[in-house]
Structure formats: structure tokens, C-alpha cells
Motif scaffolding. Structure first.
Motif, mmCIF file in Angstrom:
data_model
loop_
_atom_site.group_PDB
_atom_site.id
_atom_site.type_symbol
_atom_site.label_atom_id
_atom_site.label_comp_id
_atom_site.label_asym_id
_atom_site.label_seq_id
_atom_site.Cartn_x
_atom_site.Cartn_y
_atom_site.Cartn_z
ATOM 1 N N ALA A 159 0.815 -1.215 0.000
ATOM 2 C CA ALA A 159 0.000 0.000 0.000
ATOM 3 C C ALA A 159 0.851 1.269 0.000
ATOM 4 C CB ALA A 159 -0.973 -0.011 1.184
ATOM 5 N N PRO A 160 1.840 1.421 0.906
ATOM 6 C CA PRO A 160 2.669 2.642 0.816
ATOM 7 C C PRO A 160 3.439 2.737 -0.487
ATOM 8 C CG PRO A 160 3.521 1.107 2.481
ATOM 9 C CD PRO A 160 2.178 0.623 2.096
ATOM 10 N N LEU A 161 3.821 1.588 -1.053
ATOM 11 C CA LEU A 161 4.491 1.597 -2.353
ATOM 12 C C LEU A 161 3.572 2.164 -3.433
ATOM 13 C CD1 LEU A 161 7.219 0.655 -3.574
ATOM 14 C CD2 LEU A 161 6.105 -1.527 -4.082
ATOM 15 N N LEU A 162 2.316 1.750 -3.415
ATOM 16 C CA LEU A 162 1.354 2.241 -4.402
ATOM 17 C C LEU A 162 1.100 3.738 -4.248
ATOM 18 C CD1 LEU A 162 -1.220 -0.698 -4.276
ATOM 19 C CD2 LEU A 162 0.144 -0.039 -6.267
ATOM 20 N N PHE A 163 0.930 4.186 -3.024
ATOM 21 C CA PHE A 163 0.668 5.610 -2.805
ATOM 22 C C PHE A 163 1.887 6.446 -3.188
ATOM 23 C CE2 PHE A 163 -2.937 4.104 -0.340
ATOM 24 C CZ PHE A 163 -3.880 5.091 -0.574
ATOM 25 N N ALA A 164 3.084 5.961 -2.871
ATOM 26 C CA ALA A 164 4.283 6.697 -3.261
ATOM 27 C C ALA A 164 4.445 6.735 -4.772
ATOM 28 C CB ALA A 164 5.516 6.067 -2.611
ATOM 29 N N ALA A 165 4.060 5.652 -5.451
ATOM 30 C CA ALA A 165 4.154 5.621 -6.909
ATOM 31 C C ALA A 165 3.214 6.628 -7.544
ATOM 32 C CB ALA A 165 3.837 4.215 -7.419
ATOM 33 N N VAL A 166 2.050 6.852 -6.933
ATOM 34 C CA VAL A 166 1.065 7.779 -7.480
ATOM 35 C C VAL A 166 1.422 9.233 -7.150
ATOM 36 C CG1 VAL A 166 -1.350 8.531 -7.341
ATOM 37 C CG2 VAL A 166 -0.803 6.090 -7.458
ATOM 38 N N GLY A 167 1.784 9.486 -5.902
ATOM 39 C CA GLY A 167 1.968 10.868 -5.474
ATOM 40 C C GLY A 167 3.257 11.173 -4.761
ATOM 41 N N GLY A 168 4.270 10.336 -4.916
ATOM 42 C CA GLY A 168 5.550 10.594 -4.284
ATOM 43 C C GLY A 168 5.511 10.387 -2.780
#
Length: 319
Positions: A159-168
Motif C-alpha cells: 500500500a505505501p508503495l502504491l501511494f508513493a508511486a502515485v503521489g511521491g
């Protein structure tokens, strides 16, 4: 492109180093902010509506700060040098992830079991789960460790990987703040029933898609690792809703199917027996080697999502 590179470097740093205990961690600062604001805002004698409003205010303040601070730091670094921004984003993304720590802590349980040290295994397990561990036998200790790895594959890694991929990193730390608020306040008891309700509901919302993506990645990972991919798919389809949370059973059911064991069931929390549905089929007794198997499954699923995120960021940069 630099953000994509930071995503790659941050993930690799976590896999190689984990979280050094001596290094100050931003999530601990978020936890301190939550605790301080709770003391300031929570009034036990307030009406349910007042507690709900106070909890909502806390959520907005913590979420806003957790997003704004890293966003400002990344912007400031970028105004100095793109390479400084790249370095900062890499470190921040590294701090968002917990794959190495998750495997390391679960393997401490495995190693105690392998040494025949049941009390030591119970103690090691108590560091990573919320349930009572003092009466658990080896099979239940194993299941509890596997459940923790499976659930945190989404919360702590994918989940944090996905959010970082979308919005840094800024969006990644917003997610970590939402997750931390739920873990500290999102209880269904007298103390937090109203004050923590917004935190619990927002965590459900933020994890809705990541939990399902994580479960599907686990099914694919089971196929690549030559585990029971068909079982992972069928058990996930059947048991993914067998939990009070709309998200927790997603990865746990896929993991149970991939390993061919049964997870879940009644557990004791603070001396009280809590009835929970089972996940998976009781095809064989769980054994301690299921713990490293769950760790490999988590890592493989995380790598699958990481590669997809990298491909998406690079494609977005090119187009």
C-alpha cells in the motif's frame, strides 16, 4: 523519471537494510503527534457527537501535516538540485516500507520454534501481534505469525508503495499517517468508539484498493513460486470477506490458500475470547516453515507490484 528512480532505490534500500533502530523514523514522529493531539482534543465526558468531531479534527490535522511536511521538504530540495531531491525522495520512500523488518521479526518467531524454545517464540510473537500469546501452542504461534506477515504485506509494504508511486513521498506519508491513526485510535471500545471512528473508517477507505491489489499480487506470486496458486485464488474468492474489516482478510485468505493451511479462528485479546471466522481449508497442520514461506510470498508479491509501479511511472514520464 527521478521519482521512478527514487521508487526503485527506496525499495531496494528497505530490502537490504530494513529499519535501523537507532535512526529516528518519521512514523514515530507521526505517532507522537497523534498522541499529543489526542491529549489535547479528547474529552471522555463529551457527547458522542463531540468525540466524533474531535476525532475528525485530529484526523485532518495529522493527515494534513503528514502530507504537507514531506511535500515542502521535497520541493525545497528540488529548488536546490534535482539530485538532492532524488536522494531525499529515495530515503523517504525507504522509510515508508517495512518488508525487511516484517520478515526479520517473523523469522525471530521461526528461529525460537526451531530451537524448541516455545516461551521465547511466544515472546517474539507478542512483539508483532496484538493478541494474547502466553497460551499458544506451536501451530497457533505459526498461524499468528503467518497472518501478521500476510496482513502487513499490504499495510506495511504494498500500500505505501502504491501511494508513493502515485503521489511521491508526500502521498506515501499521508497513507502511513492514516494507517498509524487507525492502529492507535481505531478501536471499537468505550474509549475510542466515537473518537476513533473517523480514523478507522478512513483507514478502510485508503486500504480498499491496495488490499485487493496485494491479494491478486499474492496469487500471482504463488504461481511464480510454485506454491498453490489455484488454492490462493479459490480461497481468496471464497474467504476474502470473512473479517470485520473489509480489507484484512484479502491478503490473509490468499496466503492461506497458497500455503494450504487454515488461518484465523478464535483468539484472545486482553484476556477476552474473540470469535473470528476461519480463512482457508484445514488441509494439513501448520508448521514453522510456513513462516518463511509466507515471507517469500510477501516479498514476491511486493516485487510484482514494485515492477508494475516502476513501469507505470516510466511510461507516464515518457508520454
Amino acid at each position: 523519471m527521478l521519482t521512478a528512480a527514487a521508487l526503485a532505490v527506496g525499495f531496494l534500500l528497505d530490502c537490504l537494510l530494513g529499519d535501523p533502530r537507532w535512526l529516528p523514523h518519521p512514523v514515530r514522529a507521526i505517532g507522537g503527534l497523534i498522541a499529543g493531539l489526542e491529549k489535547l482534543l479528547r474529552r471522555p465526558a463529551a457527547s458522542p457527537a463531540g468525540q466524533l468531531a474531535a476525532g475528525a479534527l485530529l484526523w485532518c490535522l495529522v493527515a494534513g501535516a503528514s502530507f504537507a511536511v514531506p511535500l515542502a521538504l521535497v520541493w525545497a530540495a528540488g529548488s536546490v538540485s534535482p539530485w538532492l531531491r532524488f536522494a531525499l525522495e529515495s530515503v523517504m520512500i525507504y522509510q515508508l516500507l517495512a518488508a525487511r523488518d516484517l520478515v526479520r521479526e517473523s523469522m525471530r518467531v521461526h528461529d525460537r520454534l526451531a530451537a524448541g524454545d516455545l516461551p521465547g517464540a511466544r515472546q517474539a510473537l507478542s512483539m508483532i501481534v496484538g493478541r494474547d500469546t502466553d497460551q499458544l501452542d506451536e501451530g497457533k504461534i505459526t498461524c499468528a505469525a503467518v497472518e501478521t506477515v500476510a496482513e502487513n504485506a499490504s499495510d506495511g509494504v504494498i500500500a505505501p508503495l502504491l501511494f508513493a508511486a502515485v503521489g511521491g513521498p508526500a502521498l506515501g506519508f499521508l497513507y502511513k499517517a492514516v494507517n498509524t491513526m487507525d492502529s492507535m485510535l481505531g478501536y471499537r471500545n468505550e474509549k475510542y468508539l466515537y473518537f476513533g471512528r473517523v480514523s478507522a473508517r478512513m483507514d478502510d477507505a485508503f486500504n480498499f484498493l491496495p488490499a485487493r491489489i496485494s491479494a491478486l499480487a499474492m496469487v500471482l506470486a504463488a504461481f511464480l513460486l510454485r506454491m498453490d496458486a489455484r488454492g490462493a485464488w479459490s480461497i481468496w474468492r471464497r474467504d476474502r470477506k470473512n473479517h470485520k474489516s473489509p480489507n484484512s482478510a484479502q491478503t490473509e485468505s490468499a496466503c492461506a490458500g497458497a500455503l494450504g493451511i487454515r488461518l484465523g479462528g478464535p483468539s484472545r485479546y486482553f484476556g477476552q475470547l474473540v470469535e473470528k471466522p476461519y480463512l482457508g481449508d484445514d488441509r494439513r497442520p501448520p508448521c514453522r516453515e510456513d513462516i518463511p514461506r509466507a515471507g517469500r510470498l510477501m516479498y514476491a508479491a511486493a516485487v510484482i507490484v514494485w515492477l508494475c509501479c516502476l513501469a507505470a511511472r516510466i511510461a507516464a514520464a515518457i508520454w
